[in-house]
Design an enzyme around this catalytic site. Sequence first.
Site, PDB file in Angstrom:
ATOM      1  N   ASP A  10      21.694  -9.319  -1.166  1.00  0.00           N
ATOM      2  CA  ASP A  10      21.866  -8.585   0.161  1.00  0.00           C
ATOM      3  C   ASP A  10      20.493  -8.971   0.767  1.00  0.00           C
ATOM      4  OD1 ASP A  10      22.773  -7.002   2.070  1.00  0.00           O
ATOM      5  OD2 ASP A  10      22.998  -5.245   0.707  1.00  0.00           O
TER       6      ASP A  10
HETATM    7  C1  BGC Z   1      24.365  -4.701   3.751  1.00  0.00           C
HETATM    8  C2  BGC Z   1      25.348  -5.462   3.554  1.00  0.00           C
HETATM    9  C3  BGC Z   1      25.758  -6.452   4.794  1.00  0.00           C
HETATM   10  C4  BGC Z   1      24.242  -7.230   4.852  1.00  0.00           C
HETATM   11  C5  BGC Z   1      24.383  -8.217   6.142  1.00  0.00           C
HETATM   12  C6  BGC Z   1      22.960  -5.281   4.414  1.00  0.00           C
HETATM   13  O1  BGC Z   1      22.017  -4.309   4.896  1.00  0.00           O
HETATM   14  O2  BGC Z   1      23.926  -3.785   2.705  1.00  0.00           O
HETATM   15  O3  BGC Z   1      26.515  -4.848   3.208  1.00  0.00           O
HETATM   16  O4  BGC Z   1      26.634  -7.397   4.498  1.00  0.00           O
HETATM   17  O5  BGC Z   1      23.316  -6.138   5.365  1.00  0.00           O
HETATM   18  O6  BGC Z   1      24.544  -7.432   7.653  1.00  0.00           O
END
Ligand code: BGC
Length: 744
Positions: free
Chosen positions: A283
């Site tokens: 993530d």
């Molecule tokens: C989130 C994810 C997301 C990623 C990309 C993160 O902060 O937890 O769910 O896909 O950002 O934007």
Amino acid sequence: MRKGGIPVPALAAMGASIVFALQAFGQSDVEKRVDELLARMTLEEKLGQMSQSTAMRAPISDEIKREIRQGRWGSFLNAGSPADRAEAQRIAVKESRLGIPLIFGRDVIHGYRTIVPIPLGQAASWNPDLIERAAALAAREASAEGIHWTFAPMLDITRDPRWGRVAETLGEDPYLTSVLGAAMIRGFQGASPGAPGSVAACAKHYAGYGAAEAGRDYNSTFIPEGQLRDVYLPPFHAAVEAGVASFMTAFNALNGVPASGNEFLTRRILRVEWKYDGLVVSDYESVLEMVKHGYAADPADAAAKAVRAGVDMEMVSATYFDELKRLVEQGRVPLPVIDDAVRNVLRLKFRLGLFEAPMRSATETEITAAARDLAREAAAESVVLLKNDGVLPLGGGVRRIAVIGPLADSPVDQMGSWVMDARPEEVETPLASLRKRMGADGVRYAAALRNSRDASRENFGDAVAAARASDVVLLFLGEEQILSGEARSRAFLNLPGAQENLAEEVAKAGKPVVTVILAGRPLTFQSVTEESSAVLYAWHPGTMGGPALAEILFGERSPSGKLPIAFPRTVGQIPIYYAHLNTGRPAPPGELGIPMGNPVDPQGYTSKYLDVELTPEYPFGFGLSYARFEYSNLRVSSPAFARGGSIVVSAEIANAGSREGFEAAQLYIRDRVASVARPVRELKGFQRVHLKPGEKRTVSFTLSERDLAFHNQAMQRVAEPGDFDVWIAPDSASGVHGEFTFTE
Ligand code: BGC
């Protein structure tokens, strides 16, 4: 058999010859191409492929162009316009040494240009086919603008509506989430992730993220392995079985070990047990965050831990690129571990067909009439009727309506979280739809509050006047978009601002009030329910929320949504979920109250609260209809069945009402005695049936050993012989009951 790569623990345990034999075994054309390319790559190019950036701004800077030429990036996320993406891809393919295409990822969560309800709302439809079609629409719109990869579906189970990301989940139940999550994956990926109009899906956030302590986003989770395997992991396993192209590791630490450096999750379970050969991405900065977690000493340590754990691509933070070269040269990270990760990245690129067609399209999406129709259907099917004293559907006698509240005409709020490609001007609000239907003169509108958090009562007078001048009041309350989603946890679940006061004032006008709640999570709103003749829960319904609600209010369609998560009476009951264990002292229903004036405490010492009933306000699976469904006659095809066999459970459902409707009939079981105590009920199936007034149908479900299985104390998945309860039910708290025995 996993192709093309070997998990680290397995590597250590095996001799090199076995490793090579395994790698050679079953190599497809893709594997050959992956290996040929890998053999030509420098270590730096490999680390580039393992890196994902968000830094591509419009217009693309010279620095980013240079980096793409150098092979510095394998992927970009949430970056650039369609034209920028096309240009970046051209540079990668034509001007970098090896011509490896970039992969463009984006958060296409519940629609791209056309927004369907938030995932929690979609889950309330209990309609996998609809969810699949909605995901396919999002994929078509996104891929037309050069997106290859979406970071969805979110498969985290949560039992905590304080957590703002509950909006992005499919609810509290592992079975429902597994079925609906797999449908979303099928929709996004179509015949294959590389097919025209498809995108690669991503099962996230692996794993346990939804169990964040106290519902506070990013917080630690503590989940015993049996519960992890029975509750939190099944939707991810179902995603593997549905062919999901990628996984994303979670932000949280699970039992003290951050999910982005967790060998148990990403090597042992995902790669070894589930034989997964797709890409694992971290993530957003979750690799580097392991330093703050107190699990990695510094960025180098974080990189080593993440890559060893099996995270193939690092999102946004740059520890892989900055640190791994040195660590490999020093022998602290073995090169085969890097190669393994790069293989997973390249494999996805080949599977997506990017080497043949790096940009399938890069034109701007148009919102079509068919897309709007589907968004309307999805919004309508997500609406849950929680209360109706008969005021709904609105009859022909209703000539003048008052439309009141901060959510009646708020395009952005009605779309919900994660809608970066949608346009507010394309949203049709409830107010706009109601005006279309009733004519401008038939509608008196008063927002009364500037937004859902507004605490001022200065405009209540307009609202009350509008109510007085109307036959019926439609009150649109809830939560703004900004109150749910990532990092949007709440400690209170009441309607924010002065909304409860508004409801109270409006009710004094003496007109029937229909309350429609638009929100990203279950809220607590008991007093409003008491003041209302009917309550509809519409979640954040998306682009076509307005027309969908109007159809329901006026009875062209009966509500058919069912809650995918329990609604608590108060925040103090959380976590409250239907599949709980019984305790040694279950309280009799309705036991409540503090006895007074007794020298001896007359109360039972049972598991309950003194100040609120034990049950939720609305149980999981609950939802009313304009039809009236009656369940009867539960039958099991035989009193017992043995391993390898199965049993058919059926019941009759009749529509005793005067309107047609869809009903999601639910199958629950309880394993009465087991080596690990089992929940009082567990969902094992559901079916949507359509019934005309007076019509009766039999619904049947087949149960086999697999449906009875759980993880025993030795972590083996087993079905244990014994007696079971079974229900076919309109929700998790009622239904018709039977029993059967499972034997060796
Ligand atoms: C989130 C994810 C997301 C990623 C990309 C993160 O902060 O937890 O769910 O896909 O950002 O934007």
